[in-house]
Scaffold this motif. Structure first.
Motif, PDB file in Angstrom:
ATOM      1  N   LEU A  39       0.825  -1.211   0.000  1.00 34.61           N
ATOM      2  CA  LEU A  39       0.000   0.000   0.000  1.00 34.61           C
ATOM      3  C   LEU A  39       0.860   1.263   0.000  1.00 34.61           C
ATOM      4  O   LEU A  39       0.578   2.211  -0.742  1.00 34.61           O
ATOM      5  CB  LEU A  39      -0.918   0.013   1.225  1.00 34.61           C
ATOM      6  CG  LEU A  39      -2.168  -0.843   1.146  1.00 34.61           C
ATOM      7  CD1 LEU A  39      -2.845  -0.906   2.507  1.00 34.61           C
ATOM      8  CD2 LEU A  39      -3.118  -0.287   0.113  1.00 34.61           C
ATOM      9  N   ALA A  40       1.907   1.267   0.794  1.00 34.43           N
ATOM     10  CA  ALA A  40       2.790   2.439   0.861  1.00 34.43           C
ATOM     11  C   ALA A  40       3.519   2.658  -0.467  1.00 34.43           C
ATOM     12  O   ALA A  40       3.629   3.787  -0.947  1.00 34.43           O
ATOM     13  CB  ALA A  40       3.792   2.271   1.998  1.00 34.43           C
ATOM     14  N   GLY A  42       2.525   1.666  -3.439  1.00 31.69           N
ATOM     15  CA  GLY A  42       1.539   2.095  -4.420  1.00 31.69           C
ATOM     16  C   GLY A  42       1.141   3.543  -4.249  1.00 31.69           C
ATOM     17  O   GLY A  42       0.984   4.284  -5.232  1.00 31.69           O
ATOM     18  N   LEU A  43       1.005   3.978  -3.012  1.00 29.78           N
ATOM     19  CA  LEU A  43       0.640   5.365  -2.740  1.00 29.78           C
ATOM     20  C   LEU A  43       1.747   6.316  -3.200  1.00 29.78           C
ATOM     21  O   LEU A  43       1.484   7.315  -3.879  1.00 29.78           O
ATOM     22  CB  LEU A  43       0.359   5.541  -1.247  1.00 29.78           C
ATOM     23  CG  LEU A  43      -0.257   6.851  -0.817  1.00 29.78           C
ATOM     24  CD1 LEU A  43      -1.649   6.999  -1.414  1.00 29.78           C
ATOM     25  CD2 LEU A  43      -0.331   6.919   0.691  1.00 29.78           C
ATOM     26  N   LEU A  44       2.986   5.986  -2.863  1.00 25.18           N
ATOM     27  CA  LEU A  44       4.119   6.808  -3.267  1.00 25.18           C
ATOM     28  C   LEU A  44       4.241   6.865  -4.784  1.00 25.18           C
ATOM     29  O   LEU A  44       4.376   7.939  -5.374  1.00 25.18           O
ATOM     30  CB  LEU A  44       5.411   6.261  -2.653  1.00 25.18           C
ATOM     31  CG  LEU A  44       6.700   6.946  -3.085  1.00 25.18           C
ATOM     32  CD1 LEU A  44       6.803   8.308  -2.420  1.00 25.18           C
ATOM     33  CD2 LEU A  44       7.888   6.094  -2.751  1.00 25.18           C
ATOM     34  N   SER A  46       2.000   6.237  -7.161  1.00 19.50           N
ATOM     35  CA  SER A  46       0.902   6.864  -7.882  1.00 19.50           C
ATOM     36  C   SER A  46       0.843   8.376  -7.663  1.00 19.50           C
ATOM     37  O   SER A  46       0.616   9.133  -8.615  1.00 19.50           O
ATOM     38  CB  SER A  46      -0.431   6.218  -7.500  1.00 19.50           C
ATOM     39  OG  SER A  46      -0.670   6.348  -6.130  1.00 19.50           O
ATOM     40  N   ILE A  47       1.085   8.844  -6.459  1.00 20.26           N
ATOM     41  CA  ILE A  47       0.997  10.280  -6.195  1.00 20.26           C
ATOM     42  C   ILE A  47       2.149  11.036  -6.846  1.00 20.26           C
ATOM     43  O   ILE A  47       1.935  12.021  -7.565  1.00 20.26           O
ATOM     44  CB  ILE A  47       0.934  10.555  -4.679  1.00 20.26           C
ATOM     45  CG1 ILE A  47      -0.420  10.126  -4.131  1.00 20.26           C
ATOM     46  CG2 ILE A  47       1.177  12.039  -4.388  1.00 20.26           C
ATOM     47  CD1 ILE A  47      -0.567  10.292  -2.645  1.00 20.26           C
ATOM     48  N   GLY A  76       1.203   1.877  -9.564  1.00 22.89           N
ATOM     49  CA  GLY A  76       0.852   2.297  -8.213  1.00 22.89           C
ATOM     50  C   GLY A  76      -0.595   1.991  -7.863  1.00 22.89           C
ATOM     51  O   GLY A  76      -0.899   1.547  -6.765  1.00 22.89           O
ATOM     52  N   VAL A  77      -1.487   2.208  -8.828  1.00 23.42           N
ATOM     53  CA  VAL A  77      -2.905   1.913  -8.586  1.00 23.42           C
ATOM     54  C   VAL A  77      -3.119   0.412  -8.409  1.00 23.42           C
ATOM     55  O   VAL A  77      -3.861  -0.023  -7.515  1.00 23.42           O
ATOM     56  CB  VAL A  77      -3.772   2.486  -9.729  1.00 23.42           C
ATOM     57  CG1 VAL A  77      -5.187   1.955  -9.664  1.00 23.42           C
ATOM     58  CG2 VAL A  77      -3.761   4.003  -9.686  1.00 23.42           C
ATOM     59  N   LEU A  80      -1.895  -0.505  -5.031  1.00 27.89           N
ATOM     60  CA  LEU A  80      -2.870  -0.108  -4.002  1.00 27.89           C
ATOM     61  C   LEU A  80      -4.030  -1.094  -3.926  1.00 27.89           C
ATOM     62  O   LEU A  80      -4.473  -1.468  -2.830  1.00 27.89           O
ATOM     63  CB  LEU A  80      -3.405   1.290  -4.299  1.00 27.89           C
ATOM     64  CG  LEU A  80      -2.527   2.463  -3.917  1.00 27.89           C
ATOM     65  CD1 LEU A  80      -3.065   3.756  -4.514  1.00 27.89           C
ATOM     66  CD2 LEU A  80      -2.427   2.575  -2.418  1.00 27.89           C
TER      67      LEU A  80
END
Length: 93
Positions: A39-40, A42-44, A46-47, A76-77, A80
């Motif tokens: 999750l971390a 993917g968040l990094l 994608s953002i 990244g998505v 996530l």
């Protein structure tokens, strides 16, 4: 040679790919910690990838890293989604 405009999106795509692999591994083995790392990642990916894509001048093939940024967002998505699924499955078990 990778320039500064392509290095960050390439690194983010690799982080996103690692998140996808970790998310898949967390789903198959029901590992909560691995799901959180996915999750971390993917968040990094994608953002920061979306921010780089929004600020990239020119289109694809201009050498500004737009293709890498789009790939980083997509991976990244997926990371996530897999990490979230694994986290939900680990809470039920």
């Amino acid at each position: 040679m990778l320039g500064t405009g392509r290095l960050l999106p390439t690194l983010l795509a690799v982080i996103g790919l690692a998140g996808v692999v970790l998310g898949w591994r967390a789903i198959t083995r029901a590992q909560r910690n691995t799901a959180i790392v996915a999750l971390a990642a993917g968040l990094l990916s994608s953002i920061v990838g979306a921010l780089h894509a929004a600020n990239a001048a020119g289109g694809l093939g201009t050498g500004n890293g737009l293709a890498g940024a789009v790939l980083a967002v997509a991976l990244g998505v997926v990371s996530l989604l897999l990490g979230g699924l694994a986290l939900i499955r680990s809470r039920r078990a």
